[in-house]
Design an enzyme around this catalytic site. Sequence first.
Site, PDB file in Angstrom:
ATOM      1  N   CYS A  75       0.546  -4.720 -47.734  1.00 38.55           N
ATOM      2  CA  CYS A  75       0.751  -3.506 -48.537  1.00 38.55           C
ATOM      3  C   CYS A  75      -0.246  -3.570 -49.690  1.00 38.55           C
ATOM      4  O   CYS A  75      -0.131  -4.445 -50.561  1.00 38.55           O
ATOM      5  CB  CYS A  75       2.183  -3.439 -49.065  1.00 38.55           C
ATOM      6  SG  CYS A  75       2.471  -2.036 -50.156  1.00 38.55           S
ATOM      7  N   HIS A 169      -3.435   1.151 -38.373  1.00 38.17           N
ATOM      8  CA  HIS A 169      -3.723   2.495 -38.905  1.00 38.17           C
ATOM      9  C   HIS A 169      -4.417   3.350 -37.852  1.00 38.17           C
ATOM     10  O   HIS A 169      -5.286   2.861 -37.119  1.00 38.17           O
ATOM     11  CB  HIS A 169      -4.618   2.396 -40.142  1.00 38.17           C
ATOM     12  CG  HIS A 169      -3.909   1.799 -41.330  1.00 38.17           C
ATOM     13  ND1 HIS A 169      -3.222   2.561 -42.241  1.00 38.17           N
ATOM     14  CD2 HIS A 169      -3.744   0.504 -41.710  1.00 38.17           C
ATOM     15  CE1 HIS A 169      -2.678   1.771 -43.160  1.00 38.17           C
ATOM     16  NE2 HIS A 169      -2.970   0.519 -42.857  1.00 38.17           N
TER      17      HIS A 169
HETATM   18  N1  LIG Z   1       3.967   1.185 -44.253  1.00 39.68           N
HETATM   19  C1  LIG Z   1       2.989   0.093 -44.103  1.00 39.68           C
HETATM   20  C2  LIG Z   1       3.227  -1.008 -45.175  1.00 39.68           C
HETATM   21  C3  LIG Z   1       2.927  -0.523 -46.597  1.00 39.68           C
HETATM   22  C4  LIG Z   1       1.523  -0.040 -46.750  1.00 39.68           C
HETATM   23  C5  LIG Z   1       1.219   0.785 -48.005  1.00 39.68           C
HETATM   24  N2  LIG Z   1       2.320   1.093 -48.868  1.00 39.68           N
HETATM   25  C6  LIG Z   1       0.027   0.194 -48.756  1.00 39.68           C
HETATM   26  O1  LIG Z   1      -0.086   0.398 -49.968  1.00 39.68           O
HETATM   27  O2  LIG Z   1      -0.816  -0.428 -48.069  1.00 39.68           O
HETATM   28  C7  LIG Z   1       3.146  -0.517 -42.695  1.00 39.68           C
HETATM   29  O3  LIG Z   1       4.218  -0.405 -42.115  1.00 39.68           O
HETATM   30  O4  LIG Z   1       2.158  -1.103 -42.223  1.00 39.68           O
END
Ligand SMILES: N[C@H](CCC[C@H](N)C(=O)O)C(=O)O
Length: 292
Positions: A75, A169
């Site tokens: 994150c 992503h």
């Molecule tokens: N939802 C993302 C994790 C948090 C990513 C995001 N909040 C950041 O700032 O990188 C996942 O499941 O891969």
Amino acid sequence: MRIRFTKMQGAGNDFVVLDETRGRLGLSAAQYRWLADRHFGVGADQILTVRPSPAPGLDFEYVIHNADGGEVEHCGNGARCFVRYVTDKRLTDRNPVRVKVRNGQISLALDPDGRVTVDMGAPVFDHARVPFDGSGLTPDRKLAWERWPLPLAGAESAPVAVVSMGNPHAVLLVDDVDLAPVASWGPQIERHVRFPARVNAGFLQVVSRREVRLRVFERGVGETLACGTGACAAVVAGIRLGLLDARVDVHTRGGVLTIAWQDTPAHDAPVMMTGPATTVFEGEVDVPDDLA
Ligand SMILES: N[C@H](CCC[C@H](N)C(=O)O)C(=O)O
């Protein structure tokens, strides 16, 4: 169970931060979900946990849970808040701070202007490691790099660039993020069968070679005001597609992140992300022990 927490946000992506440097809280997925719940709990996009260093050369371990209670690999906005937290709480006097994340380690530095720069590590494009199943699909190569026509409900298909920043992503190009089908395509892409671990869906509008606008429908959360790893993935994809320069300002609904990536023939240079990290308030809360 009564716990102390710190509420933080980075470009509007908000977090409950828990300190496990003096012992584990032993929270369940249901309790993480409760903490993230904006009606029955505290409310946050993710829960960040600070743990002691697991090995020499590392200062801390950084653990992340999405609002749905699932642990995830990375994150980016949370990493900036992490270093702000451990510095303000005097848990370390190092700068930069090296922390272990699920798939490796990252370096976090507090900048003199109060922003935070994170070495997010190198992007990963190997579909097996994202993971993404592109079998049977013919990639669109109209731009400098491939985009995969992801079949959606009806006759639609979403041309996605696929990249991992430790977490998966899928990046789409749109003409105007304000008009992008985030609410309709976001959930379809997040849970698409071709992403076996699900995926974060980024909607990228290129304003110039050094400025973009981005909205992200995050895995395990839904649309957030900003996504740090999503900003990194979008800029990396834009650079590989031939649309962006090596340093880009990413305008999200919650603030501006600056992403720098020098592409090379091996595409394995680290991605540097700079942005804000703010403590909102400190609190204590009784987390129910009998959650289903
Ligand atoms: N939802 C993302 C994790 C948090 C990513 C995001 N909040 C950041 O700032 O990188 C996942 O499941 O891969």
